[in-house]
Design a protein around this motif. Sequence first.
Motif: not given
Length: 66
Positions: A5-29
């Motif tokens: 069960k997931g949610a579609l997130l739309t964001c700009d490229a800069a915010v996406k990079q922040i989310l990808l870095m956060m995902d390295e430790s939290e694993k939510f993507i």
Amino acid sequence: MKAYKGALLTCDAAVKQILLMMDESEKFIIQDLDDTHLIVQMDQLERVQRMLEVELEKNTYSLDPQ
């Protein structure tokens, strides 16, 4: 086959990079779709939003002296 069960997130490229870095430790993507879209775990959505707000606040410039 697994269903998530997931949610579609739309964001700009800069915010996406922040989310990808956060995902390295939290694993939510669940899936990285393209330059501006991600699918994240639905039960983690509010936590991800709070974490992103904190991270973006660190990068906000303010004219008000504190």
